[in-house]
Design a protein around this motif. Structure first.
Motif, PDB file in Angstrom:
ATOM      1  N   UNK A  49     -10.360   4.026 -11.767  1.00 55.55           N
ATOM      2  CA  UNK A  49     -10.940   4.992 -10.841  1.00 55.55           C
ATOM      3  C   UNK A  49      -9.952   5.247  -9.708  1.00 55.55           C
TER       4      UNK A  49
ATOM      5  N   UNK B  96      -9.796   6.709  -5.767  1.00 53.97           N
ATOM      6  CA  UNK B  96     -10.568   7.048  -4.582  1.00 53.97           C
ATOM      7  C   UNK B  96      -9.630   7.558  -3.505  1.00 53.97           C
TER       8      UNK B  96
ATOM      9  N   UNK C   6     -15.029   5.760   1.142  1.00 54.87           N
ATOM     10  CA  UNK C   6     -14.230   6.033  -0.042  1.00 54.87           C
ATOM     11  C   UNK C   6     -14.931   7.120  -0.857  1.00 54.87           C
TER      12      UNK C   6
ATOM     13  N   UNK D  37     -14.839   9.043  -4.474  1.00 51.41           N
ATOM     14  CA  UNK D  37     -14.301   9.005  -5.824  1.00 51.41           C
ATOM     15  C   UNK D  37     -13.688  10.364  -6.160  1.00 51.41           C
TER      16      UNK D  37
ATOM     17  N   UNK E  79      -6.838   4.786  -3.063  1.00 52.24           N
ATOM     18  CA  UNK E  79      -7.142   3.464  -3.608  1.00 52.24           C
ATOM     19  C   UNK E  79      -7.542   3.611  -5.072  1.00 52.24           C
TER      20      UNK E  79
ATOM     21  N   UNK F 136     -15.017  -4.717 -17.122  1.00 51.20           N
ATOM     22  CA  UNK F 136     -16.472  -4.638 -17.011  1.00 51.20           C
ATOM     23  C   UNK F 136     -16.819  -4.595 -15.536  1.00 51.20           C
ATOM     24  N   UNK F 137     -16.187  -5.485 -14.779  1.00 48.35           N
ATOM     25  CA  UNK F 137     -16.284  -5.423 -13.326  1.00 48.35           C
ATOM     26  C   UNK F 137     -15.169  -4.520 -12.806  1.00 48.35           C
ATOM     27  N   UNK F 138     -15.280  -4.152 -11.554  1.00 45.15           N
ATOM     28  CA  UNK F 138     -14.307  -3.236 -10.964  1.00 45.15           C
ATOM     29  C   UNK F 138     -13.491  -4.007  -9.923  1.00 45.15           C
TER      30      UNK F 138
ATOM     31  N   UNK G  37     -10.249  -3.704  -7.120  1.00 47.46           N
ATOM     32  CA  UNK G  37      -9.534  -2.699  -6.341  1.00 47.46           C
ATOM     33  C   UNK G  37      -8.073  -3.071  -6.129  1.00 47.46           C
ATOM     34  N   UNK G  38      -7.243  -2.043  -6.115  1.00 45.29           N
ATOM     35  CA  UNK G  38      -5.866  -2.203  -5.702  1.00 45.29           C
ATOM     36  C   UNK G  38      -5.791  -2.214  -4.188  1.00 45.29           C
ATOM     37  N   UNK G  39      -4.607  -2.511  -3.650  1.00 42.37           N
ATOM     38  CA  UNK G  39      -4.456  -2.626  -2.199  1.00 42.37           C
ATOM     39  C   UNK G  39      -4.344  -1.291  -1.485  1.00 42.37           C
TER      40      UNK G  39
END
Lengths: 112, 116
Positions: A34, A36, A44, A46, A93, A99-101, A103-105
């Motif tokens: 994804x 954002x 944030x 999307x 971002x 399955x879980x999400x 995040x990148x920095x």
């Protein structure tokens, strides 16, 4: 836990040029990524959802020709801001999901 | 459509005190998940706690607990024994089901400031 990296962490570019942001899942395969966008002190929003090997699905109001998303492998997605303008300056971002999400920095883009 | 509302733009708390950050949501999905994230000035999104719509008990993770009131559609975050390092922006988010599965919808955020 799962690690997602983004490169670059910040970038300054001139108006009219294009800039590419990479999002990588380092220790897992991400079927979905994804992207954002976040303006200062705001939420944030999307922009798009990308699945490996298929075209990205863009949210309403996001210009697909301006924000090109490629999800070439299960560990890499790229966002290219084409013909950037100062109003594209923002914090971008990515998140990667098996399955879980996760995040990148984030990448801070400044267009001058 | 899913909607998350955080009505507190900013909150202040004294160090070592508890603070509650409000979150209400709206969805027509029978199955959904609620998340809280912390975003310090560096910008990284730090996952704090998760509550599933079918979970019978309120989620807890260390100093964080989620006060889940399904009938009221609220999912407030409680931080106990606040620390100076808790100063950050906090986001409530919801993951829906069906065609929206996987997508996170975020609230407006609450800036928490912890005073010494």
């Amino acid at each position: 836990g799962a690690v997602v990296s983004q490169h670059p962490s910040w970038v300054i570019c001139k108006s009219g040029t294009s800039v590419k942001i990479e999002c990588r899942s380092l220790d897992f395969q991400a079927t979905t990524m994804f992207w954002y966008r976040q303006f200062p002190k705001q939420s944030l929003m999307l922009m798009a959802t990308s699945n490996e090997g298929s075209k990205a699905t863009y949210e309403q109001g996001v210009e697909k020709d301006k924000f090109l998303i490629n999800h070439a492998s299960l560990t890499l997605s790229t966002l290219t801001v084409t013909s950037a303008h100062p109003e594209d300056s923002s914090f971008y971002i990515c998140s990667a999901s098996d399955h879980e999400q996760y995040f990148g920095p984030g990448t801070r883009l400044t267009v001058t | 459509a899913q909607k998350i509302t955080q009505t507190q733009p900013g909150m202040f708390v004294q160090e070592k005190e508890a603070v509650t950050l409000d979150c209400t949501y709206d969805t027509s999905d029978p199955s959904y998940g609620l998340f809280w994230y912390k975003q310090p000035s560096s910008g990284e999104m730090i996952f704090l706690i998760y509550q599933g719509s079918y979970d019978q008990q309120n989620a807890t993770e260390g100093r964080y607990s989620l006060n889940f009131q399904k009938a009221r559609k609220s999912a407030n975050l409680v931080i106990s024994a606040s620390q100076l390092g808790d100063s950050a922006m906090y986001f409530c988010a919801m993951r829906g089901g069906g065609t929206s599965y996987g997508k996170l919808t975020f609230g407006q955020g609450t800036i928490l400031t912890v005073h010494p």
